[in-house]
Design an enzyme around this catalytic site. Sequence first.
Site, PDB file in Angstrom:
ATOM      1  N   LYS A 157       4.612  -5.660   3.525  1.00  0.00           N
ATOM      2  CA  LYS A 157       3.399  -5.687   4.341  1.00  0.00           C
ATOM      3  C   LYS A 157       2.171  -5.671   3.442  1.00  0.00           C
ATOM      4  CE  LYS A 157       5.297  -2.162   6.632  1.00  0.00           C
ATOM      5  NZ  LYS A 157       6.690  -2.462   6.339  1.00  0.00           N
ATOM      6  N   PHE A 165       0.816  -1.212   0.000  1.00  0.00           N
ATOM      7  CA  PHE A 165       0.000   0.000   0.000  1.00  0.00           C
ATOM      8  C   PHE A 165       0.851   1.264   0.000  1.00  0.00           C
ATOM      9  CE2 PHE A 165       0.438  -1.987   4.093  1.00  0.00           C
ATOM     10  CZ  PHE A 165       0.898  -0.980   4.928  1.00  0.00           C
ATOM     11  N   TYR A 166       2.169   1.156  -0.017  1.00  0.00           N
ATOM     12  CA  TYR A 166       3.047   2.313  -0.149  1.00  0.00           C
ATOM     13  C   TYR A 166       3.015   2.745  -1.610  1.00  0.00           C
ATOM     14  CZ  TYR A 166       5.270   0.980   4.336  1.00  0.00           C
ATOM     15  OH  TYR A 166       5.541   0.654   5.643  1.00  0.00           O
ATOM     16  N   GLY A 167       2.326   3.851  -1.859  1.00  0.00           N
ATOM     17  CA  GLY A 167       2.205   4.332  -3.230  1.00  0.00           C
ATOM     18  C   GLY A 167       1.404   3.389  -4.104  1.00  0.00           C
TER      19      GLY A 167
END
Length: 169
Positions: free
Chosen positions: A61, A35-37
Site C-alpha cells: 500500500k 508506511f509500515y515502519g
Amino acid sequence: MSMTGIYGPTDPHEAAATLLEALDSGVTLFDTGDFYGDGANEELLGRTLAPHRDRVVLATKTGVRRTAEGLAPAGSPNELRHACEASLRRLRTDHLDLYYLARIDPAVPVEESVGALADLVAQGKVCHIGLSEVSAATLRCAHAIHPISAVQTEYSLWERHVEIDMDTT
C-alpha cells in the site's frame, strides 16, 4: 505490520523465520505498506522473500506519508510514481502484484491518482490496482479510469459501515 516495531520491539531474525514458515505452510499472499515502519516492513519482506519471488504474491500500500503532525494522504501522481519505485527497491522485485492506494487524498481527484497507478500497470511495474477505505461512489469513479481488482476496508463486529455503503446488487 507488527514485524517491524509498529506495536513494540521485534526480532528481525524471528520475523524472517516466521515469514518463511508461513511460506512453507502454504501462505502465498504477503501484504504490507510503504508506511509500515517507514519502509522497514517492505525491506524485511524484500530481504526474506526475494529468493522465493516466484512463489509469492506481493501486495503493498501507498498514498500515506508521515508529517510532523502524523500521517497525511499523499496521492499526487508524482508521489505515487516515486513511492512505487521505492517500494520496488525495498521489496527487491521488478513488479508489484497488487498495489493499493491506502487513502484517498482529498487534494487530488481520485481519477488522477488512479490514472497514475494505471500508468504503472502499463509500464509493467504493477499488475493490479486496489483501494483501501473507499466509499462505493469513489470506487465507481476509480473503476471508470482503470479496473480496481481489490478493496480493503475495516470490517468487524464494531465497524459495519461497509454493509450500508456498498451496493451488493
